[in-house]
Design a protein around this motif. Structure first.
Motif, PDB file in Angstrom:
ATOM      1  N   ASP A  71       1.461  -3.428   1.818  1.00 16.69           N
ATOM      2  CA  ASP A  71       0.378  -2.648   1.210  1.00 16.69           C
ATOM      3  C   ASP A  71       0.822  -2.364  -0.213  1.00 16.69           C
ATOM      4  O   ASP A  71       1.504  -1.371  -0.478  1.00 16.69           O
ATOM      5  CB  ASP A  71       0.177  -1.362   2.009  1.00 16.69           C
ATOM      6  N   ASN A  72       0.458  -3.253  -1.126  1.00 22.88           N
ATOM      7  CA  ASN A  72       0.929  -3.119  -2.511  1.00 22.88           C
ATOM      8  C   ASN A  72       0.374  -1.863  -3.186  1.00 22.88           C
ATOM      9  O   ASN A  72       1.031  -1.293  -4.057  1.00 22.88           O
ATOM     10  CB  ASN A  72       0.557  -4.355  -3.314  1.00 22.88           C
ATOM     11  N   ALA A  73      -0.801  -1.445  -2.809  1.00 21.34           N
ATOM     12  CA  ALA A  73      -1.381  -0.250  -3.434  1.00 21.34           C
ATOM     13  C   ALA A  73      -0.536   0.983  -3.159  1.00 21.34           C
ATOM     14  O   ALA A  73      -0.507   1.923  -3.969  1.00 21.34           O
ATOM     15  CB  ALA A  73      -2.802  -0.041  -2.926  1.00 21.34           C
ATOM     16  N   ASN A  74       0.139   0.980  -1.998  1.00 16.79           N
ATOM     17  CA  ASN A  74       0.960   2.134  -1.623  1.00 16.79           C
ATOM     18  C   ASN A  74       2.452   1.822  -1.613  1.00 16.79           C
ATOM     19  O   ASN A  74       3.248   2.624  -1.115  1.00 16.79           O
ATOM     20  CB  ASN A  74       0.524   2.646  -0.245  1.00 16.79           C
ATOM     21  N   ASN A  75       2.811   0.661  -2.163  1.00 14.92           N
ATOM     22  CA  ASN A  75       4.232   0.292  -2.278  1.00 14.92           C
ATOM     23  C   ASN A  75       4.951   0.354  -0.932  1.00 14.92           C
ATOM     24  O   ASN A  75       6.036   0.939  -0.823  1.00 14.92           O
ATOM     25  CB  ASN A  75       4.946   1.198  -3.289  1.00 14.92           C
ATOM     26  N   ARG A  76       4.360  -0.259   0.076  1.00 15.73           N
ATOM     27  CA  ARG A  76       4.979  -0.265   1.391  1.00 15.73           C
ATOM     28  C   ARG A  76       4.957  -1.653   2.014  1.00 15.73           C
ATOM     29  O   ARG A  76       4.022  -2.437   1.806  1.00 15.73           O
ATOM     30  CB  ARG A  76       4.280   0.714   2.325  1.00 15.73           C
TER      31      ARG A  76
END
Length: 113
Positions: A71-76
């Motif tokens: 989840d790149n938007a949340n850096n996970r």
């Protein structure tokens, strides 16, 4: 890139766990990220990797049971682990950054028979 792994625990064989790797830094989405594991007395081994674009690769021992996602938007980055076996018992580490230079602190996964 600083990495923080979480989600490990004790589970019975056949059970499931989801590991999470939280990353700091705005460039995390550019890098391959991988999950590795190290069992007592054994070398650290690759479990799964995911590219910045979402292409995945798995060790033969976990294919069909584990799924890596990001989840790149949340850096996970996540590792969904199903149908766990006692031989999956290990400390699991996430790895990312330029040239794979950054490691998280590890999270223990224990699978009882």
């Amino acid at each position: 890139v600083q990495l923080q792994a979480s989600g490990g625990g004790l589970v019975q064989a056949g059970g499931s766990l989801r590991l999470s790797c939280a990353a700091s830094g705005s460039t995390f989405s550019r890098y391959y990220t991988g999950w590795y594991r190290q069992a007592p007395g054994k070398q650290r081994e690759l479990v799964a990797t995911i590219s910045s674009g979402g292409s995945t690769n798995y060790a033969d021992s976990v294919k069909g049971r584990f799924t890596i996602s990001r989840d790149n938007a949340n850096n996970r980055v996540y590792l969904q682990m199903n149908s766990l076996k006692p031989e999956d018992t290990a400390v699991y580490y996430c790895n990312s950054g330029p040239g794979g230079s950054n490691w998280g602190q590890g999270t223990q996964v224990t699978v009882s028979s």
